[in-house]
Design an enzyme around this catalytic site. Structure first.
Site, PDB file in Angstrom:
ATOM      1  N   GLU A  41       0.673  -1.133   0.084  1.00 34.92           N
ATOM      2  CA  GLU A  41      -0.048  -0.146   0.063  1.00 34.92           C
ATOM      3  C   GLU A  41       0.926   1.341   0.093  1.00 34.92           C
ATOM      4  O   GLU A  41       2.008   1.276   0.267  1.00 34.92           O
ATOM      5  CB  GLU A  41      -0.714  -0.144   1.261  1.00 34.92           C
ATOM      6  CG  GLU A  41      -1.883  -0.962   1.157  1.00 34.92           C
ATOM      7  CD  GLU A  41      -2.353  -1.283   2.772  1.00 34.92           C
ATOM      8  OE1 GLU A  41      -1.786  -0.402   3.777  1.00 34.92           O
ATOM      9  OE2 GLU A  41      -2.925  -2.400   3.179  1.00 34.92           O
ATOM     10  N   ASP A  66       1.014   9.983   4.006  1.00 35.78           N
ATOM     11  CA  ASP A  66       1.394  10.813   5.296  1.00 35.78           C
ATOM     12  C   ASP A  66       0.456  11.877   6.007  1.00 35.78           C
ATOM     13  O   ASP A  66       0.061  12.895   5.655  1.00 35.78           O
ATOM     14  CB  ASP A  66       2.356  11.836   4.638  1.00 35.78           C
ATOM     15  CG  ASP A  66       3.693  12.341   5.613  1.00 35.78           C
ATOM     16  OD1 ASP A  66       3.541  11.866   6.887  1.00 35.78           O
ATOM     17  OD2 ASP A  66       4.391  13.149   5.148  1.00 35.78           O
ATOM     18  N   TYR A  98      -7.444   1.165   6.391  1.00 38.95           N
ATOM     19  CA  TYR A  98      -6.039  -0.018   5.916  1.00 38.95           C
ATOM     20  C   TYR A  98      -6.210  -1.277   6.975  1.00 38.95           C
ATOM     21  O   TYR A  98      -5.479  -2.381   6.944  1.00 38.95           O
ATOM     22  CB  TYR A  98      -4.821   0.174   5.715  1.00 38.95           C
ATOM     23  CG  TYR A  98      -4.172   1.399   6.769  1.00 38.95           C
ATOM     24  CD1 TYR A  98      -3.919   0.660   8.196  1.00 38.95           C
ATOM     25  CD2 TYR A  98      -4.019   2.475   6.412  1.00 38.95           C
ATOM     26  CE1 TYR A  98      -3.280   1.815   8.890  1.00 38.95           C
ATOM     27  CE2 TYR A  98      -3.261   3.595   7.244  1.00 38.95           C
ATOM     28  CZ  TYR A  98      -2.952   3.097   8.587  1.00 38.95           C
ATOM     29  OH  TYR A  98      -2.550   3.868   9.559  1.00 38.95           O
ATOM     30  N   LYS A 126      10.886   3.763   2.947  1.00 39.66           N
ATOM     31  CA  LYS A 126      10.758   5.275   2.965  1.00 39.66           C
ATOM     32  C   LYS A 126      11.262   5.618   1.674  1.00 39.66           C
ATOM     33  O   LYS A 126      12.548   5.331   1.293  1.00 39.66           O
ATOM     34  CB  LYS A 126      11.284   5.803   4.147  1.00 39.66           C
ATOM     35  CG  LYS A 126      10.837   5.506   5.657  1.00 39.66           C
ATOM     36  CD  LYS A 126       9.686   6.630   5.770  1.00 39.66           C
ATOM     37  CE  LYS A 126       9.486   6.674   7.293  1.00 39.66           C
ATOM     38  NZ  LYS A 126       9.401   7.851   7.827  1.00 39.66           N
ATOM     39  N   CYS A 153      24.967  35.583  25.855  1.00 41.91           N
ATOM     40  CA  CYS A 153      23.652  35.077  25.318  1.00 41.91           C
ATOM     41  C   CYS A 153      22.979  36.137  24.864  1.00 41.91           C
ATOM     42  O   CYS A 153      22.771  37.166  25.054  1.00 41.91           O
ATOM     43  CB  CYS A 153      23.027  34.378  26.736  1.00 41.91           C
ATOM     44  SG  CYS A 153      21.087  33.981  26.341  1.00 41.91           S
ATOM     45  N   CYS A 199      19.800  36.790  27.185  1.00 40.00           N
ATOM     46  CA  CYS A 199      19.694  37.614  28.610  1.00 40.00           C
ATOM     47  C   CYS A 199      21.158  38.340  28.798  1.00 40.00           C
ATOM     48  O   CYS A 199      21.470  39.008  30.009  1.00 40.00           O
ATOM     49  CB  CYS A 199      19.613  36.680  29.410  1.00 40.00           C
ATOM     50  SG  CYS A 199      20.908  35.434  30.042  1.00 40.00           S
ATOM     51  N   CYS A 220      24.549  29.115  27.722  1.00 39.43           N
ATOM     52  CA  CYS A 220      24.250  30.141  28.461  1.00 39.43           C
ATOM     53  C   CYS A 220      24.273  29.779  29.710  1.00 39.43           C
ATOM     54  O   CYS A 220      23.569  28.889  30.354  1.00 39.43           O
ATOM     55  CB  CYS A 220      22.653  30.785  28.289  1.00 39.43           C
ATOM     56  SG  CYS A 220      22.215  31.974  29.288  1.00 39.43           S
ATOM     57  N   CYS A 277      17.689  32.393  32.622  1.00 40.55           N
ATOM     58  CA  CYS A 277      17.690  32.866  31.469  1.00 40.55           C
ATOM     59  C   CYS A 277      16.152  32.706  30.928  1.00 40.55           C
ATOM     60  O   CYS A 277      15.914  31.650  30.892  1.00 40.55           O
ATOM     61  CB  CYS A 277      18.606  32.526  30.517  1.00 40.55           C
ATOM     62  SG  CYS A 277      18.543  32.833  28.682  1.00 40.55           S
TER      63      CYS A 277
HETATM   64  S1  IVH Z   1       0.080  -0.027   8.862  1.00 46.99           S
HETATM   65  C1  IVH Z   1       1.178  -1.783  12.890  1.00 46.99           C
HETATM   66  N1  IVH Z   1      -0.585   1.152   6.604  1.00 46.99           N
HETATM   67  O1  IVH Z   1       2.589   4.889   9.133  1.00 46.99           O
HETATM   68  C2  IVH Z   1       0.924  -1.369  11.438  1.00 46.99           C
HETATM   69  N2  IVH Z   1       0.538   2.503   8.205  1.00 46.99           N
HETATM   70  O2  IVH Z   1       5.002   3.630  10.930  1.00 46.99           O
HETATM   71  C3  IVH Z   1       0.968   0.229  11.508  1.00 46.99           C
HETATM   72  N3  IVH Z   1       0.632   4.645   7.549  1.00 46.99           N
HETATM   73  O3  IVH Z   1       1.496   4.850  12.510  1.00 46.99           O
HETATM   74  C4  IVH Z   1       0.344   0.816  10.479  1.00 46.99           C
HETATM   75  N4  IVH Z   1      -0.066   4.643   5.533  1.00 46.99           N
HETATM   76  O4  IVH Z   1       0.126   6.308  10.593  1.00 46.99           O
HETATM   77  C5  IVH Z   1      -0.121   1.413   7.741  1.00 46.99           C
HETATM   78  N5  IVH Z   1      -1.043   1.970   4.518  1.00 46.99           N
HETATM   79  C6  IVH Z   1      -0.657   2.135   5.737  1.00 46.99           C
HETATM   80  C7  IVH Z   1      -0.103   3.188   6.114  1.00 46.99           C
HETATM   81  C8  IVH Z   1       0.464   3.476   7.292  1.00 46.99           C
HETATM   82  C9  IVH Z   1       0.284   5.407   6.597  1.00 46.99           C
HETATM   83  C10 IVH Z   1       1.169   5.483   8.623  1.00 46.99           C
HETATM   84  C11 IVH Z   1       0.617   5.063  10.183  1.00 46.99           C
HETATM   85  C12 IVH Z   1       1.407   4.386  11.048  1.00 46.99           C
HETATM   86  C13 IVH Z   1       2.891   4.872  10.581  1.00 46.99           C
HETATM   87  C14 IVH Z   1       3.689   3.509  10.651  1.00 46.99           C
END
Ligand code: IVH
Length: 657
Positions: free
Chosen positions: A106, A110, A217, A305, A397, A400, A415, A420
């Site tokens: 998936e 964000d 999800y 990532k 500083c 202060c 400082c 401060c």
């Molecule tokens: S699964 C234990 N699926 O990413 C499973 N997370 O670091 C955890 N997130 O806190 C979540 N898209 O906020 C999952 N398709 C997706 C996601 C997703 C975004 C975020 C979510 C989670 C963080 C995981």
């Protein structure tokens, strides 16, 4: 009215979830207005909890209630490149010892995760992730999320839970920031922050105006996956009317997974919302169970990532900021530049050495990077500028004027003035932070005023603030003043670990504070422990132990701790849930009827945080009955026994007194 509701629900699903509207926006608005009119004209007919009119946001509330999750909402381990992704796959393969397996892949949206609980098909409760174990109840706000069904079609379980991500689209984000700029409000940094800021507001009509989306999800029953595979859950979620991200795929093997990651790394800018990676989950739940979890994350899933985004811009100036431990941090002031959808104007330069290493001068053109979701960094000089003046740390500083010292062998300059104002402000902000004492409403602007006006000279002074003092400040109404005082009061309930973290002992973060609270069990033990004893605590080495000893060696720090003790904070771990001090100490309350703004559990939490106790029935031992609308026999009983009766506003007044 029911016909209109059904029509509206169908059009909402077509529009928001399927992207396939059948009628114009104006026609939809017309139907909605007609339903609103009918509901208003017929107050005798109750409005069901899933009426589409509730999407526009109900009445504001006083604060958030904390609720424990059915199962922890943990995060994911990261893979930062294809090599690490392959490592993850290798581990999975080894642990599954030759079995075939599939991945459900998936997009990693964000935003912020949220759990939604349904009973008999109707949305009952929505919780933010919070600290993963305990979330904040945001049901009224969640009702306004257009892709979150208020009622689902033919639920297969009497109770189930959906977990997913709340996001704000890039166009909605841009629109919001343009509007904020017009109102001279500071813009949100990125869509994720603004989604979080829009969901965690007390007034649901604000959430409603922000056009947030919910992508589901997970489908859980009693905290466990409802179906035999992740893919089956996604299918079932779609059937019930949830929005499931259309990019989800089922893939066989690391090659397909890596290709999927590459594909979305290239296409991410074409999407109308931000993604910061790809999430891959082993599809079969039986296999997930065999793989299990580490303390922090499942072994059956990984977040791939995307690589950091870079951009060039001019380093206009190097300023110096003073942090809560007195450390002076040079900050890069940059010509505004957009890095992966976010306008960057500042970046930390860490310390003097970092500037030397990069050979940075004001006027240089530099490369700025946002790696993942963290603060932007200056990574190198792209082209030198005129290079007139070399940066050096000030000797006094900037706030202060006290001398600045750089200890031998340390990179940081500090400082020396422990009072401060810059240090004090930062300490208060640290203390109030979400992950520390979590005091809602205490932010930059308020802290500036509190310190500048001399109302707060130490963290402990927070507990002596009066609502009238706050109400007299700029941009502060009576109601918000009272809320802030109440928010401060409830921190008396926070566990010892948070109190320790709140002290701001150098090198003692939340995690270490947790270990210290578990290992030593009380503040007194921490104050008295010798370095050797401290080092017996998990993850505490000589550096941290020394820092703790130095902290408590200073009399003003010991004084602070004593004042916090007097304020009634938790000084032993696993202490009683009820506060040991506060204006309602020793009093027993009974709640009856519906209060105008507080839900029953909120009222209970407030009373307990103020030292009181709440019981279910009226007796001679009851000190006060708090009564709202339609109070019944308990109120009669109170009158009979001559027990004082308060209304909600009286209660709130007494709590903040
Ligand atoms: S699964 C234990 N699926 O990413 C499973 N997370 O670091 C955890 N997130 O806190 C979540 N898209 O906020 C999952 N398709 C997706 C996601 C997703 C975004 C975020 C979510 C989670 C963080 C995981």
């Amino acid at each position: 009215m029911e016909q209109l509701r059904a029509e509206l629900r169908r059009h909402e699903h077509l529009y928001y979830v399927l992207d396939r509207p059948e009628i114009s926006d104006a026609a939809y608005d017309g139907l909605m207005r007609r339903l609103q009119e009918l509901e208003r004209e017929h107050p005798e007919i109750p409005v069901p909890a899933d009426s589409p009119t509730l999407r526009v946001g109900g009445a504001p509330r006083e604060g958030f209630v904390k609720v424990r999750h059915s199962a922890p909402m943990l995060s994911l381990d990261n893979a930062l490149d294809e090599g690490e992704l392959a490592d993850f796959d290798r581990r999975v393969r080894e642990l599954l010892a030759g079995e075939e397996y599939l991945y459900a892949a998936e997009l990693k949206l964000d935003g912020l995760s949220m759990a939604a609980h349904y009973e008999y098909g109707v949305l009952k409760q929505a919780l933010t992730r919070g600290d993963g174990t305990v979330g904040e109840e945001v049901t009224e706000n969640a009702r306004t999320l257009r892709t979150l069904p208020l009622r689902v079609t033919k639920p297969r379980w009497p109770r189930f839970e959906v977990r997913g991500e709340v996001i704000m689209s890039k166009p909605a984000f841009d629109k919001l920031n343009t509007e904020r700029a017009r109102q001279e409000l500071s813009p949100y940094a990125n869509p994720r922050n603004s989604a979080a800021g829009s969901l965690r507001v007390l007034d649901p009509s604000i959430t409603a105006s922000r056009q947030l989306e919910y992508h589901a999800y997970f489908l859980l029953v009693d905290g466990r996956p409802a179906l035999e595979s992740h893919w089956a859950s996604l299918e079932e979620l779609k059937r019930m009317g949830f929005k499931v991200n259309p990019a989800a795929r089922r893939l066989a093997g690391i090659e397909e997974l890596a290709a999927y990651c590459r594909e979305w790394g290239e296409k991410r800018d074409d999407l109308p919302y931000e993604i910061d990676g790809v999430v891959a989950k082993v599809d079969s739940v039986a296999q997930q169970e065999r793989l299990g979890w580490t303390a922090k994350a499942p072994r059956w899933a990984i977040a791939f990532k995307f690589t950091a985004r870079q951009a060039e811009t001019v380093l206009e100036n190097i300023d110096v900021q003073v942090g809560r431990t007195g450390v002076l941090t040079p900050v890069a002031r940059l010509s505004p530049v957009v890095v992966s959808g976010v306008t960057v104007t500042n970046a930390t330069l860490h310390n003097e050495d970092y500037i030397r290493e990069l050979d940075l001068y004001a006027g240089d053109t530099v490369v700025v990077e946002r790696s993942g979701d963290v603060i932007p960094r200056v990574v190198r000089v792209a082209r030198p500028g005129p290079r007139a003046e070399r940066f050096s740390m000030p000797e006094t500083c900037p706030v202060c004027g006290a001398p600045v010292l750089r200890a031998e062998g340390e990179a940081a300059s500090r400082c020396v003035n422990s009072s401060c104002p810059a240090r004090l402000k930062e300490s208060i902000l640290h203390y109030s932070a979400r992950s520390v004492m979590d005091i809602d409403g205490v932010g930059d602007k308020l802290v500036d005023q509190l310190v500048d006006l001399g109302l707060v000279k130490s963290i402990a002074d927070l507990y002596e603030l009066k609502a009238e003092q706050l109400a007299a400040l700029e941009r502060m109404g009576e109601k918000s003043a009272a809320t802030i005082v109440a928010n401060i009061a409830v921190t008396r309930e926070r566990p010892l670990a948070r109190v320790i973290a709140g002290l701001g002992i150098p090198f003692v973060g939340e995690r270490t504070a947790q270990f210290l609270a578990e290992g030593l069990a009380s503040m007194d033990a921490l104050i008295q422990a010798e370095e050797a004893q401290l080092q017996l605590v998990e993850e505490v080495g000589p550096k941290i132990a020394q820092s703790i000893r130095r902290f408590f060696a200073e009399s003003h720090n010991r004084e602070l701790v004593e004042r916090l003790r007097q304020a009634g904070l938790q000084f032993v771990s696993g202490g009683p849930a009820r506060a040991k001090a506060g204006p309602l100490l020793g009093m027993t309350f009974v709640l009856t009827g519906t209060l105008p703004t507080l839900a029953r559990d909120e009222a209970k939490a407030k009373i307990e945080a103020a030292g009181g106790k709440v019981t279910g029935s009226v007796s001679k031992k009851t000190s006060v009955v708090v009564a709202g609308e339609e109070a019944g026999s308990k109120l009669d009983k109170a009158r009979e026994l001559g027990i004082p009766v308060w209304d909600e506003s009286e209660l709130l007044k007494r709590i903040t007194e």
